[in-house]
Design a protein around this motif. Structure first.
Motif, PDB file in Angstrom:
ATOM      1  N   LEU A 147       0.823  -1.214   0.000  1.00  0.00           N
ATOM      2  CA  LEU A 147       0.000   0.000   0.000  1.00  0.00           C
ATOM      3  C   LEU A 147       0.859   1.266   0.000  1.00  0.00           C
ATOM      4  CD1 LEU A 147      -2.843  -1.113   2.428  1.00  0.00           C
ATOM      5  CD2 LEU A 147      -3.022  -0.755  -0.052  1.00  0.00           C
ATOM      6  N   PHE A 148       1.961   1.256   0.753  1.00  0.00           N
ATOM      7  CA  PHE A 148       2.865   2.414   0.734  1.00  0.00           C
ATOM      8  C   PHE A 148       3.428   2.631  -0.664  1.00  0.00           C
ATOM      9  CE2 PHE A 148       4.172   3.023   5.414  1.00  0.00           C
ATOM     10  CZ  PHE A 148       3.547   4.248   5.475  1.00  0.00           C
ATOM     11  N   ASN A 149       3.886   1.567  -1.296  1.00  0.00           N
ATOM     12  CA  ASN A 149       4.434   1.698  -2.649  1.00  0.00           C
ATOM     13  C   ASN A 149       3.383   2.193  -3.625  1.00  0.00           C
ATOM     14  OD1 ASN A 149       7.271   0.997  -2.559  1.00  0.00           O
ATOM     15  ND2 ASN A 149       6.568  -0.994  -1.842  1.00  0.00           N
ATOM     16  N   ARG A 150       2.188   1.693  -3.504  1.00  0.00           N
ATOM     17  CA  ARG A 150       1.096   2.153  -4.368  1.00  0.00           C
ATOM     18  C   ARG A 150       0.816   3.634  -4.131  1.00  0.00           C
ATOM     19  NH1 ARG A 150      -5.040  -0.184  -3.969  1.00  0.00           N
ATOM     20  NH2 ARG A 150      -5.999   1.341  -5.338  1.00  0.00           N
ATOM     21  N   MET A 151       0.794   4.039  -2.855  1.00  0.00           N
ATOM     22  CA  MET A 151       0.529   5.431  -2.526  1.00  0.00           C
ATOM     23  C   MET A 151       1.632   6.332  -3.090  1.00  0.00           C
ATOM     24  SD  MET A 151      -0.077   7.232   1.194  1.00  0.00           S
ATOM     25  CE  MET A 151       1.606   6.935   1.727  1.00  0.00           C
ATOM     26  N   VAL A 152       2.876   5.946  -2.913  1.00  0.00           N
ATOM     27  CA  VAL A 152       3.984   6.755  -3.417  1.00  0.00           C
ATOM     28  C   VAL A 152       3.903   6.863  -4.942  1.00  0.00           C
ATOM     29  CG1 VAL A 152       6.489   6.849  -3.690  1.00  0.00           C
ATOM     30  CG2 VAL A 152       5.498   6.348  -1.454  1.00  0.00           C
ATOM     31  N   ASP A 153       3.626   5.749  -5.617  1.00  0.00           N
ATOM     32  CA  ASP A 153       3.492   5.789  -7.076  1.00  0.00           C
ATOM     33  C   ASP A 153       2.385   6.756  -7.496  1.00  0.00           C
ATOM     34  OD1 ASP A 153       5.518   3.939  -7.324  1.00  0.00           O
ATOM     35  OD2 ASP A 153       4.179   2.227  -7.696  1.00  0.00           O
ATOM     36  N   ASP A 154       1.255   6.732  -6.775  1.00  0.00           N
ATOM     37  CA  ASP A 154       0.157   7.646  -7.092  1.00  0.00           C
ATOM     38  C   ASP A 154       0.525   9.094  -6.793  1.00  0.00           C
ATOM     39  OD1 ASP A 154      -1.359   5.519  -7.981  1.00  0.00           O
ATOM     40  OD2 ASP A 154      -2.629   5.412  -6.192  1.00  0.00           O
ATOM     41  N   PHE A 155       1.263   9.334  -5.705  1.00  0.00           N
ATOM     42  CA  PHE A 155       1.725  10.688  -5.400  1.00  0.00           C
ATOM     43  C   PHE A 155       2.646  11.193  -6.498  1.00  0.00           C
ATOM     44  CE2 PHE A 155       1.379  10.856  -0.440  1.00  0.00           C
ATOM     45  CZ  PHE A 155       0.005  10.795  -0.533  1.00  0.00           C
ATOM     46  N   VAL A 156       3.560  10.343  -6.959  1.00  0.00           N
ATOM     47  CA  VAL A 156       4.492  10.719  -8.029  1.00  0.00           C
ATOM     48  C   VAL A 156       3.721  11.047  -9.310  1.00  0.00           C
ATOM     49  CG1 VAL A 156       6.347   9.872  -9.519  1.00  0.00           C
ATOM     50  CG2 VAL A 156       6.472   9.516  -7.042  1.00  0.00           C
ATOM     51  N   SER A 157       2.766  10.207  -9.656  1.00  0.00           N
ATOM     52  CA  SER A 157       1.960  10.452 -10.865  1.00  0.00           C
ATOM     53  C   SER A 157       1.170  11.751 -10.742  1.00  0.00           C
ATOM     54  CB  SER A 157       0.982   9.289 -11.098  1.00  0.00           C
ATOM     55  OG  SER A 157       1.670   8.127 -11.409  1.00  0.00           O
ATOM     56  N   SER A 158       0.581  11.970  -9.586  1.00  0.00           N
ATOM     57  CA  SER A 158      -0.200  13.196  -9.366  1.00  0.00           C
ATOM     58  C   SER A 158       0.679  14.438  -9.459  1.00  0.00           C
ATOM     59  CB  SER A 158      -0.888  13.128  -8.005  1.00  0.00           C
ATOM     60  OG  SER A 158      -1.624  14.281  -7.761  1.00  0.00           O
ATOM     61  N   ALA A 159       1.876  14.368  -8.879  1.00  0.00           N
ATOM     62  CA  ALA A 159       2.808  15.495  -8.950  1.00  0.00           C
ATOM     63  C   ALA A 159       3.237  15.762 -10.375  1.00  0.00           C
ATOM     64  CB  ALA A 159       4.028  15.236  -8.055  1.00  0.00           C
ATOM     65  N   ALA A 160       3.477  14.705 -11.135  1.00  0.00           N
ATOM     66  CA  ALA A 160       3.876  14.863 -12.550  1.00  0.00           C
ATOM     67  C   ALA A 160       2.746  15.497 -13.343  1.00  0.00           C
ATOM     68  CB  ALA A 160       4.265  13.516 -13.150  1.00  0.00           C
ATOM     69  N   GLU A 161       1.522  15.083 -13.084  1.00  0.00           N
ATOM     70  CA  GLU A 161       0.365  15.667 -13.786  1.00  0.00           C
ATOM     71  C   GLU A 161       0.209  17.146 -13.435  1.00  0.00           C
ATOM     72  OE1 GLU A 161      -3.001  13.258 -12.713  1.00  0.00           O
ATOM     73  OE2 GLU A 161      -2.200  11.492 -13.768  1.00  0.00           O
ATOM     74  N   ALA A 162       0.407  17.485 -12.159  1.00  0.00           N
ATOM     75  CA  ALA A 162       0.302  18.888 -11.732  1.00  0.00           C
ATOM     76  C   ALA A 162       1.384  19.733 -12.371  1.00  0.00           C
ATOM     77  CB  ALA A 162       0.381  18.970 -10.215  1.00  0.00           C
ATOM     78  N   GLU A 163       2.613  19.194 -12.459  1.00  0.00           N
ATOM     79  CA  GLU A 163       3.708  19.936 -13.089  1.00  0.00           C
ATOM     80  C   GLU A 163       3.443  20.116 -14.582  1.00  0.00           C
ATOM     81  OE1 GLU A 163       7.566  18.311 -12.233  1.00  0.00           O
ATOM     82  OE2 GLU A 163       7.194  18.376 -10.070  1.00  0.00           O
ATOM     83  N   ALA A 164       2.892  19.103 -15.230  1.00  0.00           N
ATOM     84  CA  ALA A 164       2.595  19.204 -16.658  1.00  0.00           C
ATOM     85  C   ALA A 164       1.497  20.234 -16.918  1.00  0.00           C
ATOM     86  CB  ALA A 164       2.173  17.837 -17.209  1.00  0.00           C
ATOM     87  N   ALA A 165       0.580  20.378 -15.972  1.00  0.00           N
ATOM     88  CA  ALA A 165      -0.513  21.331 -16.130  1.00  0.00           C
ATOM     89  C   ALA A 165      -0.059  22.773 -15.906  1.00  0.00           C
ATOM     90  CB  ALA A 165      -1.648  20.995 -15.160  1.00  0.00           C
ATOM     91  N   ASP A 166       1.066  22.948 -15.202  1.00  0.00           N
ATOM     92  CA  ASP A 166       1.569  24.321 -14.906  1.00  0.00           C
ATOM     93  C   ASP A 166       2.118  24.994 -16.109  1.00  0.00           C
ATOM     94  OD1 ASP A 166       0.826  24.184 -12.294  1.00  0.00           O
ATOM     95  OD2 ASP A 166       2.817  23.664 -11.544  1.00  0.00           O
TER      96      ASP A 166
END
Length: 166
Positions: A147-166
């Motif tokens: 679950l931690f690994n899944r959460m970190v992967d989702d956090f990384v993906s979310s951060a990448a999406e936010a950076e791409a949207a900026d």
């Protein structure tokens, strides 16, 4: 009477997400305490401050890096990284090497001594974690890790999406 359309309120945050955020905040606070860091360094036999340990850990995961890349990954000013790198060079834990993509630039890489120090720090950290979780079943530990690994992967993906949207 106003002609503006009413704004929709954001959906409430589920209680489980609130609990997770609170737990992560507590973990971050505990891990960031000076006494906790001092205990970790004593267990590892390494007298380094938190900033230099952060630099070493980043280099161990992504060796070698340009100082500007290292600063960006740590979210600090380049001058901060310069001071930490100089300290780590004096200790023999890092070395500057030519950047193969641009001979005018330099990258920072771990030395064998630096890699050994990171290994000792990580081992001490793992032992502390093992002690804290000693009463957990192997199945609970596997589930937490997944679950931690899944959460970190989702956090990384979310951060990448936010950076791409900026």
């Amino acid at each position: 009477m106003s002609t503006r359309s009413p704004r929709s309120e954001p959906a409430p945050v589920p209680a489980e997400v609130v609990d997770i955020e609170r737990a992560l905040s507590r973990i971050t606070h505990l891990a960031g305490r000076v006494r906790q860091h001092e205990r970790l360094m004593a267990a590892a036999g390494v007298p380094l401050d938190r900033a230099t340990v952060s630099v070493l850990r980043q280099l161990a995961d992504r060796d070698p890096l340009r100082p500007s890349e290292l600063a960006a990954r740590l979210a600090v000013e380049p001058s901060h990284v310069t001071r930490q790198v100089q300290r780590l060079e004096q200790l023999g834990y890092v070395a500057r090497v030519a950047d193969p993509e641009d001979r005018r630039a330099q990258r920072i890489e771990l030395t064998a001594d630096g890699a050994a120090v990171v290994d000792r720090i990580r081992e001490a950290s793992r032992r502390g974690m093992q002690n804290a979780l000693k009463d957990w079943s192997p199945e609970d530990l596997r589930q937490l890790a997944a679950l931690f690994n899944r959460m970190v992967d989702d956090f990384v993906s979310s951060a990448a999406e936010a950076e791409a949207a900026d």
